[in-house]
Enzyme design. Structure first.
Site, PDB file in Angstrom:
ATOM      1  N   ASP A 287       5.103  31.395 -16.190  1.00  0.00           N
ATOM      2  CA  ASP A 287       4.487  31.091 -17.474  1.00  0.00           C
ATOM      3  C   ASP A 287       3.794  32.375 -17.950  1.00  0.00           C
ATOM      4  O   ASP A 287       3.687  33.365 -17.216  1.00  0.00           O
ATOM      5  CB  ASP A 287       3.513  29.910 -17.376  1.00  0.00           C
TER       6      ASP A 287
HETATM    7  C1  BGC Z   1       2.781  27.992 -22.298  1.00  0.00           C
HETATM    8  C2  BGC Z   1       4.260  27.721 -22.152  1.00  0.00           C
HETATM    9  C3  BGC Z   1       5.013  28.462 -23.211  1.00  0.00           C
HETATM   10  C4  BGC Z   1       4.693  29.929 -23.083  1.00  0.00           C
HETATM   11  C5  BGC Z   1       5.451  30.802 -24.064  1.00  0.00           C
HETATM   12  C6  BGC Z   1       2.474  29.456 -22.399  1.00  0.00           C
HETATM   13  O1  BGC Z   1       1.160  29.681 -22.759  1.00  0.00           O
HETATM   14  O2  BGC Z   1       2.108  27.395 -21.218  1.00  0.00           O
HETATM   15  O3  BGC Z   1       4.514  26.346 -22.206  1.00  0.00           O
HETATM   16  O4  BGC Z   1       6.386  28.217 -23.097  1.00  0.00           O
HETATM   17  O5  BGC Z   1       3.309  30.113 -23.313  1.00  0.00           O
HETATM   18  O6  BGC Z   1       5.028  30.624 -25.342  1.00  0.00           O
END
Ligand code: BGC
Length: 758
Positions: A287
């Protein structure tokens, strides 16, 4: 180190690539490409940078645009996120393809969470439809629109089970139930990826956040998760497994630690379960910044250590930590990390790129004419409206207030959300243009000739920014109350649209108060005192606690955040052009103190016994245990009667199966749909089982007066769980069965599984 090496060798042989001819061809291509790649280029495939427009996480200090461009040209970037639109995607793809040594195309990721530019309902709302075909179609339409804008990979579906309404990301998942969560996960994966991943209309999906992110302590986003083995295996993991079985190409790990080890560096989750037991062949992306966050967790000493832990655990791609690109090469050269780990990760990424057809034509998602034609097309808008209507849940309807009459009714429409064109788009709508949702006020005028007078009553949101603060949203200004009361007094029916602003749920938006934000509760009570014929339309991204409304307001419609077509969907339901059939995918608490509340809880040694006057039971002294509205609950403008539960047998061995049937009759005067739900209860087990668990459902349409038989097949697979021995098995014994209209109402029976091993 040797263990990982031999493990990976076995992995390559046994599971790394599927046996189809096409896949073997890709495997050969990947192998020969890997042979030509330098260590840095291979690590580059494991490196993902954010683009230059949307920001979906804290920006790392070392992430300058100049550096990103330099790394792109060096071939040190395998993927970008938040680059969108054909022109922008083409620009970065061109660098990767034309200016790097090997010309390997980028995979372009984006959070297509509920639609791309055209927004479908938030995922929690879609789950409330229990309509897997519609959910599948909705994902397919989102993929089509995103693919036309240059995207080839979505960070969806989020398959995190959550039982905590405080957590803002409840809106992104399918709710509290594992069975429903599995079905929705599979439908969404198949919808995004379609039959042919190389088609220019489909995109790779990503099951996230692996794992247990929805169990953040106290519902506070990014917080610690500490759960037991049974909850992990029986509740949390199955939707991820279902996504894997539906062919999902990628997984994203999670921000949280799980029982002391951050998910990003968790070899048990990634190597043992996902890539080992389940044989997952795709790749795992971290993530946003989660590799580096292992330092703040107190697990990694520094970025180099974080990179080492993450790659060894099985995180294949680094999203915005700069840890792999900056640390992995020296870790390999110093002998800390075996290069085979790099080869495995890069191979996984490259394989997905081949499957997407990016090597055949890196610009296959970059057709400006198609982008123009597909974006906001009628086909996509129609699917969004269809999904939005199906997502609405009728919670209460007394005195025949709904449906509204189409002529001759004076309607007061109250609440700032009724006129809002932005909030219904919900959270996670990065590519949508602001203010592009149809409001209730606009739509109510389309469907009927009634006189409609609008009064805002109280402002909910000042400004329209995604980073709006809770204080800005919860204005205390009551100057609009007088106008709202005067408008209500002159009306026959008052429709009040109240709830949360779209930006009050989503990532980083946990709340400690789940009642109506701001002065809306007071507005509701004030208006009700002036005219009790109130229809309350709720907009929200999480369950709300509304005991006063449930007690006093005659009609309540749960309309979540329904996306671009929101107003049309709500108006069609209010006027009876569409008969609602949604059912809640989450329990609605009576009060915040009950959270986490979920229907499939355990019995405890002292379950509540109705009417008992003593205190020594598992209960509250100031509140009931039951929810305000239970999981699976939802009404229709018609009524259904369940009768005649029949089991084909009362005992079975597991080699055979039981057929359970009921008669369902539409006893009302309108055509309607009902979600018939099957619940089972394993009465005694080596690991205690919940008091009931959803194990099947069917969406049945019936004409007024019509009846039909609805049947479910119960086999041993349906009875299996993760036992005390750590295996999936069904244990012999007595099972309770309930078939009904919600988790709290149904026809009950029982049967026995005989024999010893299942
Ligand atoms: C989130 C994810 C997301 C990623 C990219 C993160 O902060 O937890 O779910 O896909 O950002 O935007």
């Amino acid at each position: 180190m040797r263990t990982i090496k031999s493990f990976l060798a076995a992995l390559f042989i046994m599971a790394a690539f599927s046996i189809t001819a096409q896949s073997m061809q890709y495997e050969k291509q990947v192998e020969s490409l890997l042979e030509q790649m330098t260590l840095e280029e291979k690590i580059g495939q494991m490196n993902q940078y954010n683009g230059f427009w949307n920001v979906t996480g804290p920006a790392p200090e070392n992430g300058t645009a100049a550096k990103k461009y330099e790394h792109l040209r060096n071939g040190w970037v395998g993927s970008m996120l938040n680059v969108r639109g054909v022109e922008n995607v083409r620009a970065v793809q061109k660098i990767a393809v034309e200016e790097t040594r090997l010309g390997i195309p980028l995979i372009i990721g984006f959070d297509v969470i509920h639609g791309y530019k055209t927004q479908s309902p938030i995922p929690l709302a879609e789950a409330a439809s229990w309509d897997l075909e519609a959910i599948h179609k909705s994902a397919a339409m989102a993929a089509k629109e995103a693919a036309a804008a240059g995207i080839n990979w979505t960070f969806a579906p989020m398959v995190d089970i959550s039982r905590d309404a405080r957590w803002g990301r409840v809106m992104e998942g399918a709710g509290e139930d594992t069975y429903l969560g599995c079905e929705v996960a599979a439908a969404r994966v198949r919808g995004f990826q379609g039959e042919d991943l190389a088609s220019p209309h489909t995109i790779a999906a990503c099951a996230k956040h692996y794992a247990a992110y929805g169990f953040a302590e106290a519902g506070r986003d990014y917080n610690t998760v500490d759960i037991g083995r049974s909850t992990l295996h029986n509740v949390v993991l199955p939707p991820f497994k279902a996504a894997k079985e539906a062919g999902v190409k990628t997984f994203m790990n999670a921000f949280n630690e799980l029982n002391g080890i951050p998910a990003t560096g968790n070899a048990y989750l990634l190597r043992d379960i996902l890539k080992g037991d389940w044989g997952f062949e795709g790749f795992v992306v971290s993530d946003w910044g989660s590799i580096n966050e292992m330092i703040a967790h107190g697990h990694a000493r520094d970025t180099s250590h974080a990179a080492e832990l993450a790659v060894e655990a099985g995180s294949d791609m680094d999203m915005e930590s700069y840890a792999y690109v900056e640390e992995l090469a020296s870790l390999v050269r110093e002998g800390v990390i075996d290069e085979i780990l790099i080869d495995d990760a890069a191979a996984r990424v490259l394989h997905v790129k081949y499957e997407l057809g990016l090597f055949d034509d890196p610009y296959r998602y970059c057709d400006a004419a198609r982008e123009k034609e597909v974006t906001g097309s009628k086909e996509i808008m129609d699917a969004c409206l269809d999904m939005a209507k199906k997502s609405i849940v009728l919670l209460k309807n007394e005195r025949g207030l709904l449906p509204l009459k189409k002529e001759g009714q004076k309607i007061a429409l109250i609440g700032t959300l009724a006129a809002d064109n932005n909030s219904p788009l919900g959270s996670w709508r990065l590519a949508a243009d602001d203010n592009t949702a149809v409001s209730v006020l606009e739509a109510m005028k389309v469907y009927a000739g009634n006189e409609i007078r609008y009064a805002s009553g109280a402002e909910l949101a000042i400004g329209n920014t995604a980073f709006i603060t809770e204080m800005e949203i919860n204005t205390t200004d009551k100057t609009g109350f007088a106008e709202a009361v005067a408008t209500a007094k002159e009306a026959d029916v008052v429709v009040m649209v109240l709830g949360e602003h779209g930006f009050q749920s989503g990532e980083g938006r946990s709340r400690t108060n789940i009642s109506l934000p701001g002065v809306q509760q007071e507005l509701l009570e004030t208006v009700y005192a002036a005219n009790p014929n109130v229809v309350l339309v709720l907009n929200n991204g999480r369950p709300l606690a509304l005991p006063w409304a449930a007690e006093n307001i005659p009609a309540i419609v749960e309309a979540w955040q329904l996306g671009t077509q929101s107003g049309h969907a709500i108006a069609q339901v209010l006027y009876g052009d569409y008969n609602p059939s949604g059912k809640l995918p989450v329990s609605f608490p009576r009060s915040l103190g009950q959270v986490p509340i979920y229907y499939n809880h355990k019995s405890t040694g002292r379950p509540v016994s109705p009417g008992d006057k003593l205190v020594f039971w598992s209960h509250y002294i100031d509140e009931e245990n039951s929810p305000l509205f239970p999981f699976g609950y939802g009404l229709s403008y018609t009524t259904f009667e369940y009768s005649n539960l029949q089991l084909s047998k009362n005992k079975f061995t597991g080699d055979d199966a039981i057929k359970a049937s009921i008669t369902l009759k539409n006893t009302g005067t309108l055509k309607g749909k009902e979600v018939v739900q099957l619940y089972l209860h394993d009465r005694f087990a080596s690991v205690t089982r919940p008091v009931k668990e959803l194990k099947g459902f069917q969406l049945v349409a019936l004409e007024a007066g019509e009846s039909t038989t609805v049947s479910f097949i119960i086999d041993k697979k349906l009875l299996q769980f993760y036992t005390a021995k750590g295996e999936w098995a069904a244990e012999p014994g007595m099972f309770g069965i309930m078939i009904g209209s919600s988790s709290e109402e149904g026809l009950m029976g029982e049967f026995e599984l005989v024999g010893t091993k299942h």
